[in-house]
Motif scaffolding. Structure first.
Motif, PDB file in Angstrom:
ATOM      1  N   ALA A 126       0.822  -1.208   0.000  1.00 32.74           N
ATOM      2  CA  ALA A 126       0.000   0.000   0.000  1.00 32.74           C
ATOM      3  C   ALA A 126       0.857   1.260   0.000  1.00 32.74           C
ATOM      4  O   ALA A 126       0.555   2.233  -0.709  1.00 32.74           O
ATOM      5  CB  ALA A 126      -0.936   0.000   1.202  1.00 32.74           C
ATOM      6  N   ILE A 127       1.928   1.254   0.779  1.00 31.19           N
ATOM      7  CA  ILE A 127       2.802   2.427   0.836  1.00 31.19           C
ATOM      8  C   ILE A 127       3.518   2.632  -0.501  1.00 31.19           C
ATOM      9  O   ILE A 127       3.559   3.738  -1.042  1.00 31.19           O
ATOM     10  CB  ILE A 127       3.830   2.290   1.984  1.00 31.19           C
ATOM     11  CG1 ILE A 127       3.131   2.339   3.337  1.00 31.19           C
ATOM     12  CG2 ILE A 127       4.897   3.380   1.888  1.00 31.19           C
ATOM     13  CD1 ILE A 127       2.411   3.643   3.628  1.00 31.19           C
ATOM     14  N   GLY A 128       4.079   1.559  -1.031  1.00 28.21           N
ATOM     15  CA  GLY A 128       4.772   1.676  -2.313  1.00 28.21           C
ATOM     16  C   GLY A 128       3.844   2.117  -3.422  1.00 28.21           C
ATOM     17  O   GLY A 128       4.188   2.990  -4.233  1.00 28.21           O
ATOM     18  N   ALA A 129       2.650   1.530  -3.470  1.00 24.68           N
ATOM     19  CA  ALA A 129       1.686   1.903  -4.502  1.00 24.68           C
ATOM     20  C   ALA A 129       1.227   3.351  -4.322  1.00 24.68           C
ATOM     21  O   ALA A 129       1.073   4.092  -5.307  1.00 24.68           O
ATOM     22  CB  ALA A 129       0.482   0.958  -4.463  1.00 24.68           C
ATOM     23  N   GLY A 130       1.028   3.746  -3.062  1.00 26.76           N
ATOM     24  CA  GLY A 130       0.598   5.116  -2.792  1.00 26.76           C
ATOM     25  C   GLY A 130       1.613   6.148  -3.247  1.00 26.76           C
ATOM     26  O   GLY A 130       1.258   7.213  -3.760  1.00 26.76           O
ATOM     27  N   ILE A 131       2.886   5.855  -3.059  1.00 27.37           N
ATOM     28  CA  ILE A 131       3.941   6.753  -3.523  1.00 27.37           C
ATOM     29  C   ILE A 131       3.841   6.966  -5.028  1.00 27.37           C
ATOM     30  O   ILE A 131       4.109   8.059  -5.543  1.00 27.37           O
ATOM     31  CB  ILE A 131       5.328   6.187  -3.140  1.00 27.37           C
ATOM     32  CG1 ILE A 131       5.515   6.264  -1.615  1.00 27.37           C
ATOM     33  CG2 ILE A 131       6.454   6.932  -3.847  1.00 27.37           C
ATOM     34  CD1 ILE A 131       6.731   5.532  -1.107  1.00 27.37           C
ATOM     35  N   GLU A 132       3.412   5.916  -5.731  1.00 25.62           N
ATOM     36  CA  GLU A 132       3.285   5.992  -7.181  1.00 25.62           C
ATOM     37  C   GLU A 132       1.900   6.467  -7.629  1.00 25.62           C
ATOM     38  O   GLU A 132       1.578   6.448  -8.813  1.00 25.62           O
ATOM     39  CB  GLU A 132       3.595   4.624  -7.797  1.00 25.62           C
ATOM     40  CG  GLU A 132       5.029   4.167  -7.537  1.00 25.62           C
ATOM     41  CD  GLU A 132       5.342   2.837  -8.201  1.00 25.62           C
ATOM     42  OE1 GLU A 132       4.747   2.545  -9.262  1.00 25.62           O
ATOM     43  OE2 GLU A 132       6.169   2.089  -7.651  1.00 25.62           O
ATOM     44  N   GLY A 133       1.061   6.866  -6.661  1.00 25.26           N
ATOM     45  CA  GLY A 133      -0.234   7.437  -7.005  1.00 25.26           C
ATOM     46  C   GLY A 133      -1.380   6.456  -7.069  1.00 25.26           C
ATOM     47  O   GLY A 133      -2.465   6.801  -7.544  1.00 25.26           O
ATOM     48  N   HIS A 134      -1.169   5.230  -6.574  1.00 17.79           N
ATOM     49  CA  HIS A 134      -2.233   4.228  -6.545  1.00 17.79           C
ATOM     50  C   HIS A 134      -2.625   3.954  -5.096  1.00 17.79           C
ATOM     51  O   HIS A 134      -1.758   3.760  -4.239  1.00 17.79           O
ATOM     52  CB  HIS A 134      -1.765   2.915  -7.193  1.00 17.79           C
ATOM     53  CG  HIS A 134      -1.423   3.048  -8.641  1.00 17.79           C
ATOM     54  ND1 HIS A 134      -2.359   2.983  -9.648  1.00 17.79           N
ATOM     55  CD2 HIS A 134      -0.228   3.241  -9.255  1.00 17.79           C
ATOM     56  CE1 HIS A 134      -1.761   3.127 -10.816  1.00 17.79           C
ATOM     57  NE2 HIS A 134      -0.467   3.277 -10.604  1.00 17.79           N
ATOM     58  N   PHE A 135      -3.919   3.934  -4.840  1.00 15.09           N
ATOM     59  CA  PHE A 135      -4.412   3.653  -3.485  1.00 15.09           C
ATOM     60  C   PHE A 135      -5.446   2.535  -3.548  1.00 15.09           C
ATOM     61  O   PHE A 135      -6.654   2.751  -3.455  1.00 15.09           O
ATOM     62  CB  PHE A 135      -4.993   4.924  -2.859  1.00 15.09           C
ATOM     63  CG  PHE A 135      -3.941   5.968  -2.606  1.00 15.09           C
ATOM     64  CD1 PHE A 135      -3.240   5.990  -1.407  1.00 15.09           C
ATOM     65  CD2 PHE A 135      -3.631   6.907  -3.580  1.00 15.09           C
ATOM     66  CE1 PHE A 135      -2.265   6.936  -1.173  1.00 15.09           C
ATOM     67  CE2 PHE A 135      -2.646   7.868  -3.358  1.00 15.09           C
ATOM     68  CZ  PHE A 135      -1.951   7.878  -2.152  1.00 15.09           C
ATOM     69  N   PRO A 136      -4.964   1.312  -3.748  1.00 18.25           N
ATOM     70  CA  PRO A 136      -5.865   0.170  -3.934  1.00 18.25           C
ATOM     71  C   PRO A 136      -6.518  -0.268  -2.626  1.00 18.25           C
ATOM     72  O   PRO A 136      -6.031   0.036  -1.534  1.00 18.25           O
ATOM     73  CB  PRO A 136      -4.917  -0.919  -4.456  1.00 18.25           C
ATOM     74  CG  PRO A 136      -3.608  -0.594  -3.812  1.00 18.25           C
ATOM     75  CD  PRO A 136      -3.545   0.908  -3.787  1.00 18.25           C
ATOM     76  N   ASP A 137      -7.600  -0.997  -2.753  1.00 13.88           N
ATOM     77  CA  ASP A 137      -8.289  -1.585  -1.604  1.00 13.88           C
ATOM     78  C   ASP A 137      -7.659  -2.957  -1.338  1.00 13.88           C
ATOM     79  O   ASP A 137      -8.006  -3.944  -1.972  1.00 13.88           O
ATOM     80  CB  ASP A 137      -9.784  -1.720  -1.923  1.00 13.88           C
ATOM     81  CG  ASP A 137     -10.594  -2.289  -0.759  1.00 13.88           C
ATOM     82  OD1 ASP A 137      -9.995  -2.606   0.283  1.00 13.88           O
ATOM     83  OD2 ASP A 137     -11.824  -2.430  -0.917  1.00 13.88           O
ATOM     84  N   LEU A 138      -6.690  -3.000  -0.432  1.00 16.10           N
ATOM     85  CA  LEU A 138      -5.988  -4.228  -0.074  1.00 16.10           C
ATOM     86  C   LEU A 138      -6.446  -4.669   1.306  1.00 16.10           C
ATOM     87  O   LEU A 138      -6.449  -3.869   2.244  1.00 16.10           O
ATOM     88  CB  LEU A 138      -4.470  -4.002  -0.056  1.00 16.10           C
ATOM     89  CG  LEU A 138      -3.839  -3.399  -1.315  1.00 16.10           C
ATOM     90  CD1 LEU A 138      -2.337  -3.217  -1.108  1.00 16.10           C
ATOM     91  CD2 LEU A 138      -4.112  -4.267  -2.537  1.00 16.10           C
ATOM     92  N   ARG A 139      -6.818  -5.936   1.443  1.00 19.64           N
ATOM     93  CA  ARG A 139      -7.361  -6.414   2.715  1.00 19.64           C
ATOM     94  C   ARG A 139      -6.638  -7.682   3.173  1.00 19.64           C
ATOM     95  O   ARG A 139      -6.665  -8.708   2.488  1.00 19.64           O
ATOM     96  CB  ARG A 139      -8.858  -6.711   2.582  1.00 19.64           C
ATOM     97  CG  ARG A 139      -9.672  -5.520   2.089  1.00 19.64           C
ATOM     98  CD  ARG A 139     -11.147  -5.838   2.035  1.00 19.64           C
ATOM     99  NE  ARG A 139     -11.892  -4.815   1.327  1.00 19.64           N
ATOM    100  CZ  ARG A 139     -13.214  -4.836   1.144  1.00 19.64           C
ATOM    101  NH1 ARG A 139     -13.935  -5.866   1.638  1.00 19.64           N
ATOM    102  NH2 ARG A 139     -13.823  -3.873   0.482  1.00 19.64           N
ATOM    103  N   ALA A 140      -5.981  -7.582   4.317  1.00 18.61           N
ATOM    104  CA  ALA A 140      -5.311  -8.732   4.911  1.00 18.61           C
ATOM    105  C   ALA A 140      -6.336  -9.595   5.636  1.00 18.61           C
ATOM    106  O   ALA A 140      -7.195  -9.079   6.362  1.00 18.61           O
ATOM    107  CB  ALA A 140      -4.239  -8.269   5.887  1.00 18.61           C
ATOM    108  N   ILE A 141      -6.230 -10.914   5.424  1.00 16.67           N
ATOM    109  CA  ILE A 141      -7.138 -11.840   6.109  1.00 16.67           C
ATOM    110  C   ILE A 141      -6.349 -13.029   6.634  1.00 16.67           C
ATOM    111  O   ILE A 141      -5.314 -13.406   6.074  1.00 16.67           O
ATOM    112  CB  ILE A 141      -8.267 -12.334   5.177  1.00 16.67           C
ATOM    113  CG1 ILE A 141      -7.678 -13.047   3.958  1.00 16.67           C
ATOM    114  CG2 ILE A 141      -9.178 -11.204   4.767  1.00 16.67           C
ATOM    115  CD1 ILE A 141      -8.702 -13.748   3.110  1.00 16.67           C
TER     116      ILE A 141
END
Length: 375
Positions: free
Chosen positions: A69-84
């Motif tokens: 999430a952090i790496g993607a956010g730096i590149e402008g992506h904020f995906p819905d990632l859910r740990a289970i």
């Protein structure tokens, strides 16, 4: 999951596909190096919503999700990632999976990945360690089958063989990723350099099994290769002769952890094709009961084998099955039983001190334990 045994045409069809299909969901289970690289790659796209990341350890899943999430956010992506938390061995695993209702499932489990093998073990035929993949994939198979979500299942653990073994034994993955797809950019780039055109204008059709890429991506020029079929066209002409030459060229390659990033790229290309409303050309390994890899047309409607007119399906199947010996496998029976070559039998005897001639789903656990004890 709609499997079809036709030579050309729909091999897999998606029961969930529709023209108004909403953004699909993805479940990644088995958070090894490849699964983690797939997560990182997918997080930097807008292909899925949400992406579920399952592990026996919720903390591990949360850590991997947050890193992506952090790496993607730096590149402008904020995906819905859910740990289970998802333990494939737990009695409620099928229920949990059914509740998630994923459209796509990715798994690449192994009791010991190839990059962890010591120098002595890595010198043995690749097939020597097949049980380390099959043991876990069979467990995943049982859970995914019981969950009955209708998801497309991408199995990436030695898919050229494991997927066929499972499907010939019952339920199994729809396809794999990597392997056949990975040497193709090398060929495209080298052909394009000779013709002074764009690599994207070089069209490759290939039939090959897992062992092939290790001879093509190699630090030495290779004259002898495992069985394969190759056709290359560019600028309206057949350039197969050039492709045949350049695929043998010296190409130093790191078979270490960095290799997982390459396979993740192959996985992302496969996912893009499988999500596209219109068919696109790609190569995939481990399609249903088929050994090895094939050129296909893939879309969210399904997967169709796509051979050139002068190749028959029987010819393509024979080429891939003939390549098995280069990995140390003599044959795979119609019920999924693997027969090892003499070289592999001797290697296994030297490793575990007992004769092992075959491998099947029913004895995969026992054989895997012997291997782990020896290793």
């Amino acid at each position: 999951m709609g499997h079809h045994e036709s030579s050309i045409g729909a091999f897999w069809t998606n029961p969930k596909e529709s023209s108004e299909m909403s953004k699909p969901t993805l479940l990644i289970i088995s958070l090894g190096e490849l699964g983690t690289n797939i997560l990182e790659a997918v997080a930097r796209t807008d292909l899925f919503e949400p992406v579920f990341v399952g592990s026996r350890s919720l903390v591990k899943a949360e850590e991997r999700v947050n890193n992506a999430a952090i790496g993607a956010g730096i590149e402008g992506h904020f995906p819905d990632l859910r740990a289970i938390q998802l333990d494939i061995n737990a009695h409620d695993a099928p229920l949990k999976l059914r509740q998630l209702k994923p459209d796509y499932i990715f798994s690449a489990p192994s009791l010991m990945p190839w990059w962890k093998l010591d120098e002595r073990a890595s010198a043995l035929p690749f097939a020597s360690f097949t049980a380390l993949h099959l043991s876990l994939m069979a467990k995943f198979r049982d859970v995914i089958e019981k969950a009955d979500t209708g998801a497309l299942w991408i199995g990436a653990s030695f898919p050229d063989v494991i997927n066929a073994v499972l499907n010939r034994n019952g339920f199994g993955p729809d396809c794999g990723i990597g392997n056949i797809q990975e040497p193709i950019p090398k060929i495209q780039a080298a052909v394009a350099a000779r013709l002074k055109c764009l690599p994207q204008n070089v069209d490759i059709r290939m039939i090959s099994q897992h062992a092939f890429e290790y001879y093509v991506l190699n630090e030495k020029r290779t004259e002898t290769l495992p069985p394969y079929l190759l056709q290359a066209t560019a600028l309206g002409r057949d350039v197969t002769d050039i492709a045949e030459d350049v695929l043998r060229a010296r190409f130093p390659f790191p078979y270490d952890l960095h290799f997982n990033r390459v396979t993740a790229s192959a996985g992302l290309a496969a996912l893009r094709a499988l999500l596209n409303p219109t068919p696109s050309a790609i190569h995939l390994p481990g399609i249903g009961k088929l050994i090895g890899g094939y050129p296909v047309q893939a879309s969210r409607s399904g997967i169709a084998i796509d051979l050139p007119p002068d190749w028959s399906m029987d010819q393509a199947i024979s080429v891939n099955e003939a390549s098995l010996a280069w990995d140390g496998i003599e044959t795979v029976e119609t019920d999924g039983t693997i027969h090892f070559t003499m070289e592999t039998r001797e290697a296994l005897f030297s490793l575990v001190g007992k004769s092992i001639d075959i491998l099947s789903v029913s004895d995969a656990d026992e054989q895997a334990k012997k291997l782990l004890n020896a290793l």
